[in-house]
Design an enzyme around this catalytic site. Structure first.
Site, short mmCIF file in Angstrom:
data_model
loop_
_atom_site.label_atom_id
_atom_site.label_comp_id
_atom_site.label_asym_id
_atom_site.label_seq_id
_atom_site.Cartn_x
_atom_site.Cartn_y
_atom_site.Cartn_z
N GLU A 157 0.89 -1.17 0.00
CA GLU A 157 0.00 0.00 0.00
C GLU A 157 0.92 1.21 0.00
OE1 GLU A 157 -3.25 0.01 -0.18
OE2 GLU A 157 -3.76 -2.07 0.28
N CYS B 24 -2.72 9.45 2.33
CA CYS B 24 -2.32 8.79 1.08
C CYS B 24 -3.36 8.99 0.00
CB CYS B 24 -2.07 7.30 1.32
SG CYS B 24 -3.45 6.46 2.08
P1 NAD Z 1 7.84 5.30 5.16
O1 NAD Z 1 7.96 4.57 3.88
O2 NAD Z 1 8.90 6.25 5.53
O3 NAD Z 1 7.75 4.26 6.38
C1 NAD Z 1 6.74 3.30 6.47
C2 NAD Z 1 7.18 2.21 7.42
O4 NAD Z 1 8.27 1.50 6.84
C3 NAD Z 1 7.68 2.71 8.78
O5 NAD Z 1 7.20 1.86 9.77
C4 NAD Z 1 9.19 2.59 8.64
O6 NAD Z 1 9.86 2.41 9.87
C5 NAD Z 1 9.32 1.37 7.79
N1 NAD Z 1 10.58 1.24 7.04
C6 NAD Z 1 11.39 2.24 6.62
N2 NAD Z 1 12.44 1.72 5.94
C7 NAD Z 1 12.27 0.38 5.91
C8 NAD Z 1 13.00 -0.70 5.35
N3 NAD Z 1 14.12 -0.51 4.67
N4 NAD Z 1 12.52 -1.97 5.51
C9 NAD Z 1 11.37 -2.18 6.17
N5 NAD Z 1 10.64 -1.19 6.74
C10 NAD Z 1 11.08 0.08 6.61
O7 NAD Z 1 6.40 5.99 5.13
P2 NAD Z 1 5.77 6.97 6.21
O8 NAD Z 1 6.45 8.29 6.10
O9 NAD Z 1 5.70 6.31 7.54
O10 NAD Z 1 4.26 7.09 5.67
C11 NAD Z 1 3.87 7.99 4.69
C12 NAD Z 1 3.75 7.28 3.34
O11 NAD Z 1 2.83 6.20 3.47
C13 NAD Z 1 3.16 8.18 2.27
O12 NAD Z 1 3.84 7.95 1.06
C14 NAD Z 1 1.72 7.71 2.17
O13 NAD Z 1 1.11 7.97 0.92
C15 NAD Z 1 1.87 6.26 2.43
N6 NAD Z 1 0.61 5.68 2.89
C16 NAD Z 1 -0.05 4.83 2.06
C17 NAD Z 1 -1.28 4.30 2.46
C18 NAD Z 1 -2.03 3.38 1.57
O14 NAD Z 1 -2.97 2.75 2.05
N7 NAD Z 1 -1.69 3.22 0.31
C19 NAD Z 1 -1.80 4.63 3.72
C20 NAD Z 1 -1.09 5.49 4.54
C21 NAD Z 1 0.12 6.00 4.11
#
Ligand code: NAD
Length: 499
Positions: free
Chosen positions: A226, A260
């Site tokens: 997602e 998102c």
């Molecule tokens: P992010 O990608 O920075 O982090 C998401 C999660 O991934 C966090 O828990 C983080 O600790 C973890 N993470 C980071 N690096 C990683 C790695 N190398 N391996 C595994 N896990 C890792 O995103 P964010 O800033 O927390 O959230 C915002 C983003 O999420 C925006 O792009 C938003 O559009 C998206 N989002 C999408 C949806 C959806 O349903 N499509 C819903 C909410 C948010």
């Protein structure tokens, strides 16, 4: 300025040692056998108890979400309420969606009775973001649990207490560790990808999704992605201008634009463009970001996002875009917002920005902004609008305002979800699958698809009697092959009258 955020609890300890992730997965694996064995009815009873615990304590959880993200209390309660709705739906409908059912046979296999059911993978790893720290991960957690899986959940490092609260609430209701939390940043997420979980549900940015997928590829661990979005709202010449403008402003600005499926672009038919712009300007001018209880929007939760939003707006205005709301000037110190900045830092309050005349090729046209900024563009017709919407790599949500052609326009937009004459309406309906295409990811949470996402199809074919002509043996000779070929030709070949 409110001092509320100063009272935010300290972050939970970070699991530096990825061995803790392995321990959590092992414990989850143990309890999963029990969870699967109690069946749909047993799980429904316990998940309904969990729903009650969540609903009874909604204000406590909302206060925690507010303390960790800065969003208004009402917005936090809204996302929790929707998460509870989804959990209740998943637990109620899991038996009918996933339970064993007979499927039809064919003339060639009439001696076989067949069933299909959807069995739990085992242990699901869930990695969540911070922007909707309850609603978003619960879309994976609730549906995975209802299907009979155990879950190891890594909340965002920005919202660890909210994640732990959910796990504690589950423990209160169920009494066994079927849902566990592991805390930390990217390194812990990475460890979860490598931990041997049977499937990984990831919600976050598209950039991180690629890393997660690459790591999971090493062990062929299936993933649900997602990712991010660049959602558009289009207004046709017969669209309700006032309703569209209100939807654009709420869809684009609520949660300070950190959604998102938030509206980032508005494309209005030239016949109504001026009215749409005027209505959006009027609406957006009444919206205010602040840290007090009356503010409509809270601060930007992720410190580094302040700089990204600012960069995109400056890139657009330096190319000729005009800010009709918000002067495009950011609070003093915005450029310098560092990782240690507090939620109460005034530099993290971005007031709504409405941009027009954005040059094509500007960053803000194609990249996720994740702030309270919307662009409004004029299109000559809906073909142009659809082409513009479909030109970005993202394909998460979208919205269409049209009295006559809403559903038809919705089907032409390449996105997983579209609201017609409303905004974000699809997220609150548990029966509707939620997810994207292209750069927004793949797989689905919510609805029947969301339940099946965390299970694998188990097909069973049971022989009812020995067929007069058997084809699955080495004794088969030319006579049987001939009968088989004749049967296939009769069933599927060109009929004499079709020649
Ligand atoms: P992010 O990608 O920075 O982090 C998401 C999660 O991934 C966090 O828990 C983080 O600790 C973890 N993470 C980071 N690096 C990683 C790695 N190398 N391996 C595994 N896990 C890792 O995103 P964010 O800033 O927390 O959230 C915002 C983003 O999420 C925006 O792009 C938003 O559009 C998206 N989002 C999408 C949806 C959806 O349903 N499509 C819903 C909410 C948010």
């Amino acid at each position: 300025m409110s001092t509320e955020y100063a009272d935010a609890p300290a972050p939970a300890p970070v699991a530096e040692d990825s061995g803790l992730v392995g321990e959590a997965v092992a414990l989850a694996r143990e309890t999963q056998s029990w969870w699967a064995a109690i069946g749909f009815a047993g799980r429904r009873h316990l998940l309904d108890r969990w729903c009650r615990d969540l609903a009874d304590n909604i204000d406590e959880l909302a206060a925690l979400v507010r303390a960790e993200t800065g969003k208004p209390h009402g917005d936090a309660a809204l996302e929790i309420g929707l998460a509870i709705e989804h959990l209740a739906w998943a637990s109620k409908h899991a038996p009918s969606v996933l339970g064993r059912r007979r499927v039809g046979s064919t003339l060639l296999a009439f001696h076989v009775a067949a069933t299909v059911e959807y069995l739990p993978y085992g242990v699901i790893g869930v990695i969540g973001p911070w922007n909707y720290p309850v609603f978003t991960p619960m879309g994976s957690i609730g549906y995975a649990l209802a299907g009979g899986n155990a879950v190891v959940f890594k909340p965002s490092e920005l919202t660890p207490r909210t994640g732990q609260w959910l796990v504690d609430s589950f423990e209160r209701a169920v009494g066994r560790p079927v849902l566990l939390a592991v805390q930390g940043g990217p390194e812990v997420g990475d460890a979860l990808c490598r931990s041997g979980v049977d499937k990984l549900g990831f919600t976050g940015s598209t950039g991180t999704a690629k890393k997660v997928m690459a790591t999971c590829a090493k062990t062929l661990t299936p993933v649900l992605i997602e990712g991010g979005g660049k959602d558009a709202l289009i207004v046709d010449e017969d669209g309700d201008v006032e309703a569209a403008a209100a939807a654009a402003v709420w869809g684009g600005m609520s949660n300070a634009g950190q959604t998102c499926i938030g509206v980032e672009r508005v494309l209005a038919h030239t016949a109504v463009y001026d009215q749409v712009v005027a209505a959006i300007v009027r609406e957006a001018s009444t919206v205010r970001a602040g840290t007090d209880d009356e503010a409509d929007l809270g601060p930007i939760t992720l410190p580094k996002q302040v700089g990204i939003i600012q960069e995109q707006v400056i890139d657009a205005t330096s190319g000729g875009a005009r800010a009709l709301v918000g002067d495009g000037q950011f609070p003093a110190g915005a450029t310098g917002v560092g990782p240690d900045s507090e939620l109460s830092d005034p530099a993290r309050l971005i007031q709504p920005v409405v941009l027009v005349d954005t040059p094509s090729g500007a960053l803000i046209q194609t990249q996720e902004t994740f702030g309270p900024v919307i662009t409004v563009d004029r299109v000559s017709d809906m073909d142009e609008a659809v082409a513009a919407v479909n030109s970005v790599s993202y394909g998460l949500g979208s919205a269409v305002f049209s009295r006559r052609n809403g559903p038809e326009l919705a089907r032409r937009i390449r996105s997983g979800m579209t609201s017609v004459n409303n905004v974000i309406g699809f997220a609150g309906l548990p029966e509707l699958p939620f997810g994207g295409v292209g750069g927004s990811g793949f797989g689905r949470i919510h609805g029947a698809d969301g339940l099946r996402e965390f299970c694998y199809a188990k097909s069973v074919a049971t022989q009812r009697f020995t067929p007069p002509v058997g084809v699955t043996n080495f004794e088969r000779r030319a006579r049987v092959d001939g009968i088989f070929r004749t049967a296939v030709t009769l069933l599927h070949g060109t009929r004499p009258w079709q020649r």
